[in-house]
Enzyme design. Structure first.
Site, PDB file in Angstrom:
ATOM      1  N   HIS A  93      15.689  -7.798 -18.480  1.00  0.00           N
ATOM      2  CA  HIS A  93      17.012  -7.210 -18.713  1.00  0.00           C
ATOM      3  C   HIS A  93      17.235  -6.008 -17.792  1.00  0.00           C
ATOM      4  O   HIS A  93      18.267  -5.913 -17.111  1.00  0.00           O
ATOM      5  CB  HIS A  93      17.114  -6.792 -20.180  1.00  0.00           C
ATOM      6  N   GLU A  94      16.258  -5.088 -17.764  1.00  0.00           N
ATOM      7  CA  GLU A  94      16.426  -3.888 -16.942  1.00  0.00           C
ATOM      8  C   GLU A  94      16.436  -4.233 -15.455  1.00  0.00           C
ATOM      9  O   GLU A  94      17.195  -3.648 -14.678  1.00  0.00           O
ATOM     10  CB  GLU A  94      15.332  -2.862 -17.263  1.00  0.00           C
TER      11      GLU A  94
ATOM     12  N   HIS B 175      19.850  -5.285 -14.418  1.00  0.00           N
ATOM     13  CA  HIS B 175      20.773  -4.203 -14.062  1.00  0.00           C
ATOM     14  C   HIS B 175      20.594  -3.815 -12.598  1.00  0.00           C
ATOM     15  O   HIS B 175      21.580  -3.630 -11.872  1.00  0.00           O
ATOM     16  CB  HIS B 175      20.536  -2.992 -14.967  1.00  0.00           C
TER      17      HIS B 175
ATOM     18  N   CYS C 178      15.582  -5.749   1.165  1.00  0.00           N
ATOM     19  CA  CYS C 178      14.149  -5.883   0.872  1.00  0.00           C
ATOM     20  C   CYS C 178      13.802  -7.203   0.196  1.00  0.00           C
ATOM     21  O   CYS C 178      12.653  -7.656   0.277  1.00  0.00           O
ATOM     22  CB  CYS C 178      13.678  -4.714   0.016  1.00  0.00           C
TER      23      CYS C 178
ATOM     24  N   ASN D 228      12.261 -10.246   2.258  1.00  0.00           N
ATOM     25  CA  ASN D 228      10.928 -10.167   2.843  1.00  0.00           C
ATOM     26  C   ASN D 228       9.933 -10.867   1.937  1.00  0.00           C
ATOM     27  O   ASN D 228       9.695 -10.445   0.806  1.00  0.00           O
ATOM     28  CB  ASN D 228      10.512  -8.703   3.038  1.00  0.00           C
TER      29      ASN D 228
ATOM     30  N   ASN E  66       4.719 -25.536  -7.724  1.00  0.00           N
ATOM     31  CA  ASN E  66       4.925 -24.271  -8.436  1.00  0.00           C
ATOM     32  C   ASN E  66       6.005 -23.399  -7.790  1.00  0.00           C
ATOM     33  O   ASN E  66       6.115 -22.219  -8.089  1.00  0.00           O
ATOM     34  CB  ASN E  66       3.617 -23.481  -8.538  1.00  0.00           C
TER      35      ASN E  66
ATOM     36  N   PHE F 272       6.210 -22.096  -4.959  1.00  0.00           N
ATOM     37  CA  PHE F 272       5.742 -21.032  -4.077  1.00  0.00           C
ATOM     38  C   PHE F 272       4.969 -21.652  -2.930  1.00  0.00           C
ATOM     39  O   PHE F 272       3.982 -22.353  -3.145  1.00  0.00           O
ATOM     40  CB  PHE F 272       4.850 -20.060  -4.855  1.00  0.00           C
TER      41      PHE F 272
END
EC number: 3.4.24.-
Length: 612
Positions: A335-336, A339, A390, A393, A408, A410
């Site tokens: 959640h944070e 934001h 950023c 990257n 997965n 990745f």
């Protein structure tokens, strides 16, 4: 990837229905005792690693057999992952522990396309999985029979505190009335490609000293808590094609390095300043969260700055360790972080398909696992308008000795692409079964990849953001846009009113506008003479509590002074400062302080030709 054909399903023991038990997750009123049976995927005679890349377990839920497929979350840690703690005498100790053979997995339930799982297999199976739309938790039982586990629904966990828990953010930072849906944004092909490009967030978690006391100085328990939360955080953000890589944790074992207070807004302000001034200097990362065991005032359990990803100070959040359940703390982290990524709190018009939404202002008693349509649109709008650099990257991939896990999401050593499991892959460029590019294709995604082919050399992939920036173009040999670059520092800009510095053109007038509004301009020299005194907030340098006045030639590199246009015979010198961030209100580095001269890092006005 090795496929296992299950001819028969043989459960070791029939489950036991229990009525009430005290578990690590809390008091549970209704649970099943199950005995997960591992189905090996290793060929006979193969060496048995401590934690396999893929595993399958069989057990029963509500009397029905299920098969849990697990895949190691290989991208959980970055190559330069580090851990920092402090000795009793205050010395900083940083280690780089091997984390390749970790025990944290993502997964799914066989024959349930909507299922998900986030599991720790360190000591038995502990975590949660979604089955037929319902969230279940699993954890080992502390019985003499080490194979026994409890499976239970979250709703059957007694709530520690029935009081509502909320995010402390009280205002939106953008106003789109009404919110534009993604389909209404009229995206250009370049914008759509940018949104489709995989993003990466390199995350640092800091555990404060109250956490150390809560976990009785058991650093292993703190690390385990953080690992489990970030493993779930990673799974949640897969919906936005964002990969979260944990690049470091810091444990304030010898006392807090800031004043962690129950006033969440004060703590967030102090943490953001500390991150900018201290943490970023010794650990490269994109975002930092403070995990604290302090009880914030009122119902607040988290707080973060809005629309701030990649900002040195504001790409931060603070989270209270408010629940015994990893998933509840992980959802608060998500959640944070939301934001920071441009998402506001959900309104009544926002929809999660009937499920709790992650960006709801109030933390639901049932864990949220989905972002709403509003969150998606706000996040996309934020990305398009701000292009935080950023997150493009890619973190370094650990040079893993064990085989990579295909499926997965990745891309690991030996893989050319990874679009998930074959049943879920929607990328036409990638063969999901082999994690290799399909014949005739050159790339899977990236700003320089279009319809599975490299874009032609010279195709612009990142526009210049200012006259001090440089537009980047594709090379024709890679799917990635070249590293963001800018004009040389010291090059004149804005009609010789400034000099380029790290891609920007800082001027005193622009800094006045930033602090005080469009009507303000830089003050006359008489105001800057206050910096010659070296008293109060007017100086050039500060070392601890000692302040140093500016030399006459350096006075425009100290405190910034502004005025409100012409004011007759009276000059009102305006400045600003912050007790929590001593750099606020000072002239920015690289600012023009005279003809052919700029402010350097020691706040001296020096020749632009020797400054960089």
């Amino acid at each position: 990837m090795i496929q296992v054909l299950l001819v028969t399903i043989c459960l070791a023991v029939f489950p036991y229905q229990g009525s009430s038990i005290i578990l690590g997750s809390g008091n549970v009123n209704d649970y099943e005792v199950v005995y997960p049976r591992k189905v090996t995927a290793l060929p006979k005679g193969a060496a048995q690693p401590k934690y396999e890349d893929t595993m399958q377990y069989e057990f029963k839920v509500n009397g029905e057999p299920v098969v849990l497929h697990l895949e190691k979350n290989k991208g959980l840690f970055s190559e330069d992952y580090s851990e920092t703690h402090y000795s009793p005498d205050g010395r900083e100790i940083t280690t780089y522990p091997p984390v390749e053979d970790h025990c944290y997995y993502h997964g799914r339930i066989q024959n349930d396309a909507d299922s998900t799982a986030s599991i720790s297999a360190c000591n038995g199976l502990k975590g949660h999985f979604k089955l037929q739309g319902e969230m279940y938790l699993i954890e080992p039982l502390e019985l003499s029979d080490s194979e026994a586990h409890a499976v239970f629904k979250y709703e059957n966990v007694e709530k520690e505190d029935e009081a509502p828990k909320m995010c402390g953010v009280t205002q939106n930072w953008e106003s789109y009335e009404p919110i534009k849906k993604a389909s209404q944004l009229n995206l250009t092909p370049e914008q759509q490609r940018y949104l489709n490009t995989k993003k990466y967030i390199e995350l640092v978690i800091v555990a404060d000293n109250v956490m150390v006391k809560k976990y009785t100085s058991n650093s292993t328990a703190i690390r385990t808590r953080i690992y489990a939360c970030v493993n779930t955080l990673n799974l949640i953000y897969r919906a936005f094609n964002i990969h979260i890589a944990l690049v470091g944790i810091e444990i304030w074992s010898n006392g807090d390095l800031i004043n962690v207070t129950s006033a969440a807004n004060v703590t967030l302000d102090l943490f953001g300043n500390w991150r900018r001034r201290v943490l970023l200097r010794h650990k490269r990362h994109d975002n930092a969260q403070l995990l604290t065991a302090i009880d914030f005032d009122g119902p607040t359990v988290g707080l973060a700055y809005g629309a701030s990803m990649c900002d040195p100070r504001f790409a931060t959040g603070i989270v209270q360790d408010h629940s015994k359940l990893d998933i509840m703390v992980a959802v608060t982290m998500a959640h944070e972080l939301g934001h920071n990524l441009g998402m506001n709190h959900d309104g009544n018009q926002c929809n999660c398909g009937g499920n709790p939404c992650i960006m709801s202002a109030t933390l639901n008693f049932e864990p949220a696992y989905q972002f709403s349509d509003c969150s998606r649109d706000e996040h996309w709008r934020y990305l398009i308008d701000n292009r935080p650099p950023c997150i493009l990257n890619k973190p370094s991939i650990t040079d893993i000795v064990s085989p990579p896990v295909c499926g997965n999401y990745f891309v690991e050593v030996g893989e050319e692409c990874d679009c998930g499991l074959p049943a879920r892959c929607q990328n036409p460029c990638c063969n999901a079964a082999t994690c290799k590019l399909r014949p005739g294709t050159q790339c899977e995604d990236g700003e320089c990849c279009e319809q599975c082919q490299f874009k032609g050399a010279g195709t612009e992939c990142r526009a210049a953001s200012s006259e001090c920036d440089i537009a980047e173009s594709c090379t024709g040999q890679s799917a990635d846009c070249p590293t963001d670059d800018f004009q040389r520092n010291g090059q004149p800009c804005l009609n010789n009113n400034g000099y380029c510095y790290n891609g920007t053109c800082p001027t005193l007038d622009d800094q006045c506008i930033s602090f005080f509004g469009s009507s303000k301009t830089v003050a006359p020299d008489v105001c800057f003479n206050l910096n010659l005194q070296g008293q109060g907030d007017f100086y050039c340098r500060r070392e601890n509590t000692r302040i140093f006045p500016c030399a006459p030639q350096d006075k425009k590199c100290g405190r910034l002074f502004c005025v409100l246009g012409p004011t007759g015979n009276t000059i009102s010198c305006q400045s600003t400062y912050s007790q929590s961030d001593l750099d606020i209100g000072m002239v920015d580095l690289g600012t023009k302080c005279g003809d052919g001269r700029v402010c350097n890092s020691t706040r001296q006005c020096v020749d632009v030709n020797t400054a960089y």
